[in-house]
Enzyme design. Structure first.
Site, PDB file in Angstrom:
ATOM      1  N   GLU A 130     -10.578 -12.389  -3.052  1.00 45.91           N
ATOM      2  CA  GLU A 130     -10.517 -11.495  -1.877  1.00 45.91           C
ATOM      3  C   GLU A 130     -11.912 -10.950  -1.542  1.00 45.91           C
ATOM      4  O   GLU A 130     -12.293 -10.863  -0.376  1.00 45.91           O
ATOM      5  CB  GLU A 130      -9.564 -10.312  -2.144  1.00 45.91           C
ATOM      6  CG  GLU A 130      -8.091 -10.688  -2.218  1.00 45.91           C
ATOM      7  CD  GLU A 130      -7.444 -10.879  -0.847  1.00 45.91           C
ATOM      8  OE1 GLU A 130      -8.152 -10.816   0.174  1.00 45.91           O
ATOM      9  OE2 GLU A 130      -6.213 -11.110  -0.810  1.00 45.91           O
ATOM     10  N   LYS A 147      -9.828  -0.587  -5.288  1.00 44.76           N
ATOM     11  CA  LYS A 147      -8.909   0.531  -5.143  1.00 44.76           C
ATOM     12  C   LYS A 147      -7.560   0.215  -5.771  1.00 44.76           C
ATOM     13  O   LYS A 147      -7.016  -0.844  -5.483  1.00 44.76           O
ATOM     14  CB  LYS A 147      -8.753   0.815  -3.652  1.00 44.76           C
ATOM     15  CG  LYS A 147      -7.683   1.797  -3.299  1.00 44.76           C
ATOM     16  CD  LYS A 147      -7.661   1.990  -1.824  1.00 44.76           C
ATOM     17  CE  LYS A 147      -6.483   2.905  -1.524  1.00 44.76           C
ATOM     18  NZ  LYS A 147      -6.058   2.822  -0.174  1.00 44.76           N
ATOM     19  N   CYS A 169       1.292  -1.537   7.694  1.00 44.77           N
ATOM     20  CA  CYS A 169      -0.126  -1.585   8.046  1.00 44.77           C
ATOM     21  C   CYS A 169      -0.425  -2.584   9.161  1.00 44.77           C
ATOM     22  O   CYS A 169      -1.572  -2.981   9.363  1.00 44.77           O
ATOM     23  CB  CYS A 169      -0.959  -1.918   6.816  1.00 44.77           C
ATOM     24  SG  CYS A 169      -0.719  -0.737   5.474  1.00 44.77           S
ATOM     25  N   CYS A 180      -0.910   2.055   9.335  1.00 43.54           N
ATOM     26  CA  CYS A 180       0.294   2.655   8.731  1.00 43.54           C
ATOM     27  C   CYS A 180       0.508   4.123   9.119  1.00 43.54           C
ATOM     28  O   CYS A 180       1.637   4.592   9.158  1.00 43.54           O
ATOM     29  CB  CYS A 180       0.292   2.480   7.222  1.00 43.54           C
ATOM     30  SG  CYS A 180      -1.093   3.255   6.377  1.00 43.54           S
ATOM     31  N   ARG A 233       4.479  -2.931   0.452  1.00 43.25           N
ATOM     32  CA  ARG A 233       3.254  -3.560   0.953  1.00 43.25           C
ATOM     33  C   ARG A 233       2.836  -4.756   0.078  1.00 43.25           C
ATOM     34  O   ARG A 233       1.686  -5.172   0.098  1.00 43.25           O
ATOM     35  CB  ARG A 233       2.118  -2.537   0.966  1.00 43.25           C
ATOM     36  CG  ARG A 233       2.422  -1.262   1.748  1.00 43.25           C
ATOM     37  CD  ARG A 233       1.137  -0.684   2.323  1.00 43.25           C
ATOM     38  NE  ARG A 233       1.185   0.755   2.535  1.00 43.25           N
ATOM     39  CZ  ARG A 233       1.828   1.347   3.528  1.00 43.25           C
ATOM     40  NH1 ARG A 233       2.549   0.642   4.373  1.00 43.25           N
ATOM     41  NH2 ARG A 233       1.770   2.668   3.650  1.00 43.25           N
ATOM     42  N   ARG A 248       0.549   8.941   0.628  1.00 43.00           N
ATOM     43  CA  ARG A 248       1.541   8.573   1.644  1.00 43.00           C
ATOM     44  C   ARG A 248       2.311   9.798   2.112  1.00 43.00           C
ATOM     45  O   ARG A 248       2.742   9.866   3.262  1.00 43.00           O
ATOM     46  CB  ARG A 248       2.467   7.479   1.109  1.00 43.00           C
ATOM     47  CG  ARG A 248       1.698   6.176   0.996  1.00 43.00           C
ATOM     48  CD  ARG A 248       2.531   5.028   0.539  1.00 43.00           C
ATOM     49  NE  ARG A 248       1.660   3.875   0.281  1.00 43.00           N
ATOM     50  CZ  ARG A 248       2.051   2.761  -0.321  1.00 43.00           C
ATOM     51  NH1 ARG A 248       3.299   2.630  -0.719  1.00 43.00           N
ATOM     52  NH2 ARG A 248       1.201   1.773  -0.518  1.00 43.00           N
ATOM     53  N   CYS A 267      -6.637   1.408   9.752  1.00 46.66           N
ATOM     54  CA  CYS A 267      -5.352   0.879   9.321  1.00 46.66           C
ATOM     55  C   CYS A 267      -4.312   1.311  10.346  1.00 46.66           C
ATOM     56  O   CYS A 267      -4.582   2.148  11.197  1.00 46.66           O
ATOM     57  CB  CYS A 267      -4.979   1.386   7.934  1.00 46.66           C
ATOM     58  SG  CYS A 267      -3.643   0.414   7.186  1.00 46.66           S
ATOM     59  N   TYR A 324     -11.369  12.723  -3.957  1.00 50.62           N
ATOM     60  CA  TYR A 324     -10.929  14.063  -3.550  1.00 50.62           C
ATOM     61  C   TYR A 324     -11.571  15.139  -4.429  1.00 50.62           C
ATOM     62  O   TYR A 324     -11.463  16.316  -4.131  1.00 50.62           O
ATOM     63  CB  TYR A 324      -9.393  14.148  -3.629  1.00 50.62           C
ATOM     64  CG  TYR A 324      -8.716  13.059  -2.825  1.00 50.62           C
ATOM     65  CD1 TYR A 324      -8.541  13.188  -1.449  1.00 50.62           C
ATOM     66  CD2 TYR A 324      -8.298  11.870  -3.429  1.00 50.62           C
ATOM     67  CE1 TYR A 324      -7.956  12.177  -0.703  1.00 50.62           C
ATOM     68  CE2 TYR A 324      -7.710  10.850  -2.696  1.00 50.62           C
ATOM     69  CZ  TYR A 324      -7.541  11.014  -1.339  1.00 50.62           C
ATOM     70  OH  TYR A 324      -6.974   9.997  -0.605  1.00 50.62           O
ATOM     71  N   SER A 338      -5.318   9.076  -4.544  1.00 53.02           N
ATOM     72  CA  SER A 338      -4.545  10.319  -4.572  1.00 53.02           C
ATOM     73  C   SER A 338      -3.769  10.540  -5.875  1.00 53.02           C
ATOM     74  O   SER A 338      -3.783  11.633  -6.431  1.00 53.02           O
ATOM     75  CB  SER A 338      -3.582  10.345  -3.384  1.00 53.02           C
ATOM     76  OG  SER A 338      -2.738   9.207  -3.404  1.00 53.02           O
ATOM     77  N   LYS A 346      -7.637  -4.350  -2.917  1.00 56.05           N
ATOM     78  CA  LYS A 346      -6.733  -3.206  -2.789  1.00 56.05           C
ATOM     79  C   LYS A 346      -5.374  -3.609  -3.349  1.00 56.05           C
ATOM     80  O   LYS A 346      -4.720  -4.520  -2.842  1.00 56.05           O
ATOM     81  CB  LYS A 346      -6.613  -2.795  -1.326  1.00 56.05           C
ATOM     82  CG  LYS A 346      -5.638  -1.655  -1.125  1.00 56.05           C
ATOM     83  CD  LYS A 346      -5.688  -1.118   0.286  1.00 56.05           C
ATOM     84  CE  LYS A 346      -4.643  -0.024   0.463  1.00 56.05           C
ATOM     85  NZ  LYS A 346      -4.645   0.518   1.815  1.00 56.05           N
TER      86      LYS A 346
HETATM   87  C1  PBG Z   1      -4.034   3.094   4.373  1.00 58.01           C
HETATM   88  C2  PBG Z   1      -4.552   3.703   3.133  1.00 58.01           C
HETATM   89  C3  PBG Z   1      -3.862   4.106   1.976  1.00 58.01           C
HETATM   90  C4  PBG Z   1      -4.801   4.731   1.156  1.00 58.01           C
HETATM   91  C5  PBG Z   1      -6.033   4.648   1.793  1.00 58.01           C
HETATM   92  N1  PBG Z   1      -5.857   4.005   3.007  1.00 58.01           N
HETATM   93  C6  PBG Z   1      -2.427   4.053   1.638  1.00 58.01           C
HETATM   94  C7  PBG Z   1      -1.739   2.789   1.402  1.00 58.01           C
HETATM   95  O1  PBG Z   1      -2.282   1.691   1.442  1.00 58.01           O
HETATM   96  O2  PBG Z   1      -0.526   2.893   1.209  1.00 58.01           O
HETATM   97  C8  PBG Z   1      -4.530   5.369  -0.175  1.00 58.01           C
HETATM   98  C9  PBG Z   1      -5.503   6.411  -0.592  1.00 58.01           C
HETATM   99  C10 PBG Z   1      -5.052   7.281  -1.712  1.00 58.01           C
HETATM  100  O3  PBG Z   1      -3.995   7.072  -2.339  1.00 58.01           O
HETATM  101  O4  PBG Z   1      -5.795   8.216  -2.000  1.00 58.01           O
HETATM  102  N2  PBG Z   1      -3.492   1.843   4.266  1.00 58.01           N
END
Ligand code: PBG
Length: 322
Positions: free
Chosen positions: A233, A248, A129, A121, A217, A205, A119, A312, A274, A195
């Protein structure tokens, strides 16, 4: 006759319970996310994610040894560079933070299966991104060229698999072509296909210093109200060559995992993100709920139909399973 049905009779005994259990969590289900930073001798806890750290390349290698000892055989890497610019240059150079991390892992622990998040970002100064047009909108097709470069640089450094998380259209086919032309026909792609534009990414982030400086986004990530769209998708990504698809976040999207499992014949990974981690973790730490909720949450993700869980929690659950 007594009102005891046959499931109740079987539930009585631990051994039988184990034999008829339909879903089990094992350490083989996990991919563990790791954040790599520039510098030396750094292992710094991320304030928004207790128990998760920023590692410099040297401490990363020690962490990999620990993970292997626990039976965790696969990681997904995120890089946090010192330098950011409008085109995310530090994301595709050979001495970029991710590229150095991959090489160090492969030199010391070649058996660790290394996946990289692809990615822009974390590498762009605007935090989006992709490449921004003058009007501030992400230019989809211009971005593909960079995603191709990033992917190829990861694989050249030794990555076993790439996982594009940008949500640009056509990126899976584009990256597949670049890898094939580069001679990496056997390197699989795990696509972040479904996603969502989710607030559950908040702690990440902060960890990855990747919040967009303006806007959001929502033009490239999915609307949480949609489920048919997720199936479209996923279908595009499979058509373009994805080997594994990702849903996700995971916990608020179990229906999407289940539907994807019903509708497609392809391995599914769920990203327990996260925000989901930090919420459960802090509730456990405050004594509001027992730590057993973690295993229960992971079980639900697997029961819904995912084959793989990116989490995690992998390390602490692996310790508990031992
Ligand atoms: C990159 C990316 C993100 C996450 C994984 N790859 C952040 C986003 O899209 O803003 C999030 C992972 C997480 O929250 O644990 N684009």
């Amino acid at each position: 006759m007594k009102n005891i049905n046959r499931t109740r009779r079987l539930r009585k005994n631990e051994t039988i319970r184990g034999m008829i259990r339909e879903t089990n969590i094992t350490v083989d289900d996990f991919i563990y996310p790791l954040f790599i930073v520039e510098g030396e001798n750094i292992k710094r806890e991320i304030s928004s994610m207790p128990g998760v750290y920023h590692f410099s390349v040297d401490t990363l290698v020690d962490e990999i040894a620990e993970l292997l000892e626990l039976g965790i055989k696969s990681v997904i890497l995120f890089g946090i560079p010192d330098e950011k610019d409008s085109i995310g240059t530090s994301g595709f150079v050979q001495d970029g933070i991710i590229q150095k991390g991959i090489r160090a892992i492969k030199e010391n622990h070649p058996e660790m299966y290394v996946i990289t998040d692809v990615c822009m970002c974390e590498y762009t100064d605007h935090g989006h991104c992709g490449i921004l047009r003058k009007d501030g909108v992400v230019d989809n097709d211009e971005t593909l060229k960079y995603l191709g470069k990033i992917s190829l640089s990861h694989v050249k450094a030794g990555a076993d698999m790439v996982a594009p998380s940008d949500m640009m259209d056509g990126r899976i086919g584009y990256i597949r072509n670049i890898l094939d032309e580069g001679g990496y026909v056997e390197t699989p792609i795990m696509a972040y296909s479904a996603k969502y534009a989710s607030s559950f990414y908040g702690p990440f982030r902060e960890a990855a210093e990747s919040a967009p400086s303006s806007g959001d986004r929502k033009s490239y990530q999915m609307d949480p109200g949609n489920s048919d769209e997720a199936m479209r998708e996923i279908a595009y990504d499979i058509e373009e060559g994805a080997d594994i698809i990702i849903v996700k976040p995971a916990l608020s999207y179990l229906d999407i995992i289940k539907r994807a499992d019903d509708e497609f014949n392809i391995p599914i990974a769920a990203y327990n993100v996260s925000g989901e981690y930090s919420m459960l973790k802090s509730a456990v730490e405050q004594g509001l709920v027992s730590e057993d909720v973690i295993m229960e949450a992971l079980l639900s993700i697997k029961r819904a139909g995912s084959d793989i869980i990116i989490t995690y929690f992998a390390k602490e659950i692996a310790k508990r399973l031992k």
